[in-house]
Design a protein around this motif. Structure first.
Motif, short mmCIF file in Angstrom:
data_model
loop_
_atom_site.label_atom_id
_atom_site.label_comp_id
_atom_site.label_asym_id
_atom_site.label_seq_id
_atom_site.Cartn_x
_atom_site.Cartn_y
_atom_site.Cartn_z
N GLY A 273 4.07 -7.50 -5.71
CA GLY A 273 3.05 -6.46 -5.73
C GLY A 273 1.86 -6.77 -4.86
O GLY A 273 1.06 -5.89 -4.55
N ARG A 274 1.73 -8.02 -4.47
CA ARG A 274 0.58 -8.40 -3.63
C ARG A 274 0.87 -8.18 -2.15
O ARG A 274 -0.02 -8.27 -1.33
N ASP A 275 2.14 -7.97 -1.86
CA ASP A 275 2.51 -7.85 -0.46
C ASP A 275 2.23 -6.44 0.03
O ASP A 275 2.71 -5.46 -0.55
N ARG A 276 1.46 -6.33 1.07
CA ARG A 276 1.05 -5.01 1.53
C ARG A 276 2.22 -4.15 1.98
O ARG A 276 2.13 -2.94 1.99
N TYR A 277 3.30 -4.78 2.35
CA TYR A 277 4.44 -4.00 2.81
C TYR A 277 5.60 -4.06 1.83
O TYR A 277 6.68 -3.56 2.11
N LYS B 171 1.11 -9.60 15.17
CA LYS B 171 1.52 -8.25 14.80
C LYS B 171 0.94 -7.28 15.81
O LYS B 171 -0.24 -7.36 16.15
N PHE B 175 -1.48 -0.88 11.72
CA PHE B 175 -1.28 -1.61 10.47
C PHE B 175 -2.57 -1.55 9.65
O PHE B 175 -3.64 -1.20 10.17
N ASN B 176 -2.44 -1.91 8.37
CA ASN B 176 -3.66 -1.89 7.57
C ASN B 176 -4.48 -3.15 7.80
O ASN B 176 -3.98 -4.20 8.19
N LYS B 177 -5.76 -3.02 7.53
CA LYS B 177 -6.70 -4.09 7.85
C LYS B 177 -6.47 -5.28 6.91
O LYS B 177 -6.17 -5.09 5.73
N PHE B 178 -6.62 -6.45 7.45
CA PHE B 178 -6.20 -7.63 6.69
C PHE B 178 -7.05 -7.88 5.45
O PHE B 178 -6.62 -8.57 4.53
N ASN B 182 -4.45 -4.43 -1.30
CA ASN B 182 -3.15 -3.78 -1.18
C ASN B 182 -2.48 -3.49 -2.50
O ASN B 182 -1.47 -2.80 -2.54
#
Lengths: 279, 470
Positions: A273-277, B171, B175-178, B182
């Protein structure tokens, strides 16, 4: 009773030869195992004939002569007091003769026409601790209406039952002695232990921690107390025991109820769940 | 649940991942303390190798349906719009709730694909349809949007997890900002994340793991144009073609707007790139259950004079700060935009805490933001099941606090005096897992802002979200 195994209960022929309460437990692999003080023997003939005893064991002729009585106390870290919340009934006490008793162990396993059962029920394994003699079959059943997985990555007992629905589930024969940590790849909190023993002599303590190992051969050997939240406790014994006090195992609880573990692929249960993708 | 296709050696096979890739009650986990014991080592599953140049493809879908109830609020503004620029009969304009009342809406349909050649080489794409809550303006913004499209060389480590060893990744794409959170537990966004890092950027991102704990990030990107929107679900309609007609009276109103970093729609070579950097430190137990991750970050770019935006004739960046017809500028100076901030992620079993602080200088306009979200995920007992999966496996209450402190004053004539209002948003809700891949989130957003007069006003909203992911 959570631990299944041969229980020659009710034997009254064996004498109780015990160690004093002050005997320090030995940690496997970390300190020498203490030898029990022996009291005056009343059966020197048997002691003087260990090879005959081994021969009898090898021939699977049961020698139900001796027993060991004792008590387990689970203590908080540092030994300050009783460890509340740790269930002593989940312990396994077993005796390993100095000489192998492989034939008898296998005979004990084979004597179980029905396999041992370890059931997924309400997202828990029942029983949580299952001691079996080497060579035993264990059926992993599912009583829940949801899919469960059963896997282990313990030593030589690595297996993955895959996912299976409610029903009798799948069966596995445990040929390699040792502790088998059993997990579900879906539910991180599902934990069970199959203790595959190379001895037919094992039992579980009562709620007060007392236990009786009965039907033991007259020989030297080692008593081990295993509990999921402690280091194993061991003591060397020579049967028949001398003395009258029961064996006392005072053991500190040092491990959590749910051991840290990864899923069957070696990844954390918690991080997806922590992985943005999401991968 | 994901569908996995593997293409190789002239054959295509679809592996239903209902079981293999997504366990039936994924996410179900019992809270509980654990000690510092090392986890039992599990042999890592051998990665499914791609065949030559052909990747392993993984497809995903997500849909969201919402019930929304928005308070009805409006606040007069003093900008001297001519009568024909206002709805019939109105003598002055208002900042108004975008779409007051109770409404049902399908807010998002999303398709995604991952292409993995190896763990060190993968590409990701996501196409959003409808995207109602991320459109700006709401009615005329892009309703088909390439939300993410990137190629990554090397392994990237997620927040709150430890890599096995150091490494580098690059990358390229959108993409979304680091520094973005998330794993939000509510459908809404905090006012700080909306203002600073809700939307994706485009360009390059370099990540370096200096061992397992220390890491660096660096970016060179287009930079998200500064625009305006309401921080509740709908952005509002501003500068839509309807306003070019005499006496416009659009169905969707302006919203009570804040300045924010909006969607990047193109990579323009005429604009100066934004550069960003981050320095992070992370710790986690070997089972990944408990983790702490802290990150300091910063961005810098030169604001453009104006940036076009789909569906609106308003231009972003400096033009937004100048106001319509340059008649009501904010007290900005220069064209430099600087953000500096820090993040904290804390995971303790089923508990998670995210915190962020941002200090921004927007062409000399100072503002700061602070945001924190706490959530607890509880495993529910097994009572019902359907199709071999538990009904209602988890429940997760969550609360978020966010605050923007604008340390500048608005122009008295500004059509958007809310740019300078200090704003506090509290979101509280609960997410109920219905079955794997399907959940319901019910939440309430309480917006408190301090008007120029010093009075406190509100613009609150209830939101229910049914989310389906496969």
């Amino acid at each position: 009773m959570r631990v299944r195994g041969p229980r020659a209960a009710g034997s009254s022929c064996g004498r109780v030869f015990c160690v004093g309460a002050g005997l320090a437990p030995a940690r496997v692999g970390t300190s020498p195992t203490p030898t029990l003080k022996r009291g005056p023997s009343r059966d020197r003939g048997a002691q003087s004939a260990p090879y005959i005893l081994l021969l009898l064991l090898a021939l699977t002729i049961p020698v139900h002569a001796e027993e060991i009585r004792g008590r387990i106390e689970l203590l908080t870290r540092g030994g300050g007091g009783p460890a509340r919340g740790s269930d002593v009934r989940q312990a396994v006490v077993y005796f390993e003769p100095a000489a192998p008793v492989r034939a008898k162990t296998e005979a004990t396993a084979a004597a179980h026409a029905e396999p041992y059962r370890l059931v997924s029920r309400q997202k828990e394994f029942w029983p949580r601790v299952l001691a079996v003699p080497r060579g035993s079959r264990v059926q992993f059943a599912n009583d829940d209406p949801i899919l469960h997985n059963v896997f282990s990555v313990s030593g030589a007992n690595v297996f993955d039952m895959g996912f299976f629905k409610k029903g009798p589930g799948k069966e596995r024969t445990f040929e390699s002695p040792g502790l088998v940590r059993v997990y579900c790849n879906v539910h991180q909190s599902m934990v069970a232990y199959v203790l595959v023993l190379d001895t037919p002599y094992f039992t579980a303590p009562a709620a007060d921690g007392s236990f009786v190992l009965a039907g033991l051969p007259k020989t030297a050997g080692k008593v081990t107390v295993w509990h999921e939240q402690t280091e194993p406790w061991t003591a060397a014994v020579q049967l028949p025991l001398s003395g009258a006090a029961p064996l006392l195992a005072r053991i500190e609880v040092t491990r959590p109820q749910i051991p840290p573990h990864l899923d069957k692929t070696g990844k954390s249960y918690f991080t997806p769940g922590r992985d943005r993708y999401g991968h | 649940m994901r569908a996995v296709c593997k293409i190789g050696s002239g054959h295509l096979w679809l592996v239903c991942a209902a079981l293999a890739m997504s366990p039936p009650c994924l996410g179900a986990q019992a809270p509980g303390a654990e000690g510092g014991q090392p986890p039992e080592a599990a042999p890592a599953e051998a990665p499914e190798a791609s065949s030559g140049l052909l990747p392993k493809l993984t497809f995903g879908f997500e849909g969201r349906a919402n019930i929304r109830h928005s308070d009805d609020n409006r606040f007069p503004v003093k900008f001297p719009f001519t009568p024909d620029m206002l709805p019939p009969g109105q003598t002055h304009a208002f900042l108004e709730t975008v779409d007051a009342g109770t409404h049902f809406e399908v807010s998002k349909l999303s398709l995604s694909v991952d292409a993995e050649w190896s763990p060190g080489l993968m590409a990701h794409g996501r196409l959003d349809f409808l995207d109602l809550y991320d459109r700006n303006p709401t009615s005329t913004g892009k309703n088909v949007d390439v939300k993410e499209a990137w190629v990554r060389f090397g392994r990237e480590t997620a927040e709150g997890t430890l890599p096995e060893h150091g490494g580098v990744y690059l990358k390229i794409g959108k993409f979304n900002k680091f520094e973005r959170q998330n794993d939000r537990h509510l459908e809404s966004y905090g006012v700080v994340s909306t203002a600073f890092n809700r939307f994706n950027d485009a360009g390059l991102e370099l990540g370096i793991d200096l061992g397992r704990h220390l890491y660096l990030k660096g970016t060179a990107t287009a930079g998200n144009p500064v625009f305006l929107r309401d921080p509740n679900a709908l952005a509002g309609d501003n500068g839509t073609p309807a306003f070019l007609q005499p006496f416009p009276n659009p169905a969707l109103k302006s919203g009570i707007v804040i300045l924010y970093d909006t969607e990047v729609e193109d990579i323009s070579t005429s604009r100066d790139p934004q550069v960003g950097a981050g320095l992070g430190l992370r710790f986690a137990d070997a089972a990944g259950k408990n983790a702490l991750d802290i990150l300091a970050f910063g961005y810098k770019r030169k604001l453009a004079d104006g940036v076009e935006h789909s569906g609106s004739f308003y231009l972003g960046d400096l033009q937004i700060l100048r106001g319509p017809f340059d008649k009501a500028p904010l007290p900005f100076h220069g064209d430099e935009k600087r953000d500096a901030g820090a993040n904290l992620w804390l995971y303790l079993g089923g508990f998670s805490l995210f915190g962020q602080y941002v200090d921004q200088k927007l062409a000399g306009l100072p503002r700061t933001g602070i945001e924190g979200e706490a959530a607890w995920s509880f495993d529910l007992p097994l009572v019902w099941a359907v199709g071999g999966r538990q009904l209602f496996p988890t429940i997760a209450p969550a609360v978020r606090y966010s605050k923007i402190d604008n340390q500048f004053k608005s122009n008295p004539l500004s059509p958007a005096p809310s740019f300078a209002w200090d704003w506090t948003k509290i979101d509280a809700g609960i997410r109920l897992g219905i079955v794997a891949g399907l959940d319901l989130t019910v939440e309430y957003a309480k917006n408190d802002f301090i008007l120029g007069s010093g009075a406190t006003a509100h613009n609150n909203e209830y939101l229910g979200t049914l989310r389906w992911k496969i």
